[in-house]
Design a protein around this motif. Sequence first.
Motif, PDB file in Angstrom:
ATOM      1  N   VAL B  87       0.850  -1.188   0.000  1.00  3.49           N
ATOM      2  CA  VAL B  87       0.000   0.000   0.000  1.00  3.49           C
ATOM      3  C   VAL B  87       0.884   1.237   0.000  1.00  3.49           C
ATOM      4  N   PHE B  88       0.321   2.325  -0.493  1.00  2.00           N
ATOM      5  CA  PHE B  88       1.089   3.565  -0.595  1.00  2.00           C
ATOM      6  C   PHE B  88       0.922   4.368   0.687  1.00  2.00           C
ATOM      7  N   SER B  89       2.042   4.545   1.394  1.00  5.10           N
ATOM      8  CA  SER B  89       1.960   5.109   2.734  1.00  5.10           C
ATOM      9  C   SER B  89       1.574   6.580   2.750  1.00  5.10           C
ATOM     10  N   HIS B  90       1.713   7.273   1.614  1.00  8.79           N
ATOM     11  CA  HIS B  90       1.410   8.703   1.624  1.00  8.79           C
ATOM     12  C   HIS B  90      -0.022   9.003   1.207  1.00  8.79           C
ATOM     13  N   TYR B 140      -4.672   7.140   7.039  1.00 15.42           N
ATOM     14  CA  TYR B 140      -3.439   6.778   6.345  1.00 15.42           C
ATOM     15  C   TYR B 140      -2.986   5.398   6.812  1.00 15.42           C
ATOM     16  N   ALA B 142      -0.370   4.318   8.073  1.00 14.88           N
ATOM     17  CA  ALA B 142       0.302   4.303   9.375  1.00 14.88           C
ATOM     18  C   ALA B 142      -0.697   4.274  10.531  1.00 14.88           C
TER      19      ALA B 142
END
Lengths: 225, 266
Positions: B87-90, B140, B142
């Motif tokens: 997955v894209f963390s941003h 997000y 995180a």
Amino acid sequence: MEFRFFEIYRSSEYLLLLAKGAGVSASLAIGGGLVGFLLATLLAVSRYAEVPVLGRISAAYVEFIRNTPLIVQLFFVAFGLPLLLGYSWPFWAHALLALTLNFSAYFAEILRAGFSSIPSGQLEAGAALGIRKATIFRKVVFPQAVAAMYPSLNSQFIFLFLTTGVIAEIGVTDLTHAGLYIDSRTFRSFEIFTALTVIYIVMALSFKALLNAIYRSAFKWRTVR
Amino acid sequence: MSATPKISVRNVAKTYGHMTVLERVNLEVEEGAFCTIVGASGCGKSTFLRMLLSQETPSSGRIELDGAPLPGEPTPDRGIVFQKYSVFSHLTVEDNLILAREFERSRLLGRSFGKGRKAARAEINDTLEKIGLGAARLKYPAQLSGGMQQRLAIAQALLKRPKVLLLDEPFGALDPGIRADMHELLLGLWEELAMTVFMVTHDIREAFKLGTRILVFDKIRHDPQAPDAYGATITYDLPLNRKDAGPPPELAGLAVNADTSTGASA
Ligand SMILES: Nc1ncnc2c1ncn2[C@@H]1O[C@H](COP(=O)(O)OP(=O)(O)OP(=O)(O)O)[C@@H](O)[C@H]1O
Ligand SMILES: [Mg+2]
């Protein structure tokens, strides 16, 4: 020896000079920073993507700039190139061009490191979703790299801002220029350079605070927990 | 059900430089199968999945999808979930899916238009509900638990409604309790979407619980002088009956080995 700070503060002429000079320094640093960042992006991308000729030119350019003094670059832009190319701009424009070229090389080096630091898994994930390389770069690598390198870019910018004093040498009326001028009129060197030091510190810390605020709002995903 | 297998792998080998990773891999998988793949670390399981996705090409041999040569690049009919960094963390949960979806559109139409965008959003919300991430839309990665992150990765892979789903140790980092939930979710999706699934796992129990077929990768030839000379191949290929409690007798020893290796690598 008796110090008289009031001699500067009492004179509205001197205060105005310092304020204007601070404004010029800030504007040229911000201008050079922004345009330099754009140029740095092009430089770093052409190296990262290993664009045939351009990549090498970028690498050479970055090395060239990072291994020559800013003041020489400045004189070259202000006095050397005009002879060759026949342009004659206001002092500030020469300064802006020199700062842009100088900032871009330092930013490019940081950005390139940032691009390479993105885990290859993120690229693979993008490719697995069928996203084109250019789009992966634009939407995944670039934002993540800028966020990761932001602290370095931030302190590099502050450092470069503090070197901009040399533009006074080509006649730009920046903060250092104002200080030198007042000094030559009053001979109050201790007071004026103390004042200059304080103003530069305040400006540097303000830039830092501003850039940190931008970081927190632009890269929320790095700060949320 | 047609006679052509969904996937057929013919005498495939993969080498990197002087190192042979895989050799003589032969396999035919019927549509709707759930193949679990086990094998020692570094034996080429991920490489095999990447070849099924067209992210790697075989050094020799052929892979066919629906009887035709595998396309040269990833296509929407095959989805993959990696062990990590999938997955894209941003990006928020929702934006992760929007990015995953937008590419097809931009390839076909240049840009997604208002109407297409609305439909895309509806589809994304639908997928998020299905996978239990409806409430986390704006978070997000995180801010998500490991299980939720893998759900997101699965949602990403499922968005294109793939007919073949490739899973590379998707639950390796999850707690046992959460794993069980993810198993339910995955089996539900597999049945509902009628996919053919390939799933690499280090957990032999998971392999038996989920699979309709288990593939074991291992080296059969070994040269102590040149450890890279020979590659792994499929050494066991067994149908599984989910009702069975445990591994068949011939794999009992393997199960023990795989368990210890999982413990060591964790
Ligand atoms: N792009 C590559 N270039 C060179 N060697 C590679 C490349 N990809 C994989 N390998 C090598 O191929 C072998 C198999 O790798 P692979 O990732 O497929 O193993 P794996 O079975 O998935 O292992 P694990 O269970 O640890 O995930 C490894 O020795 C690895 O170093
Ligand atoms: Mg692997």
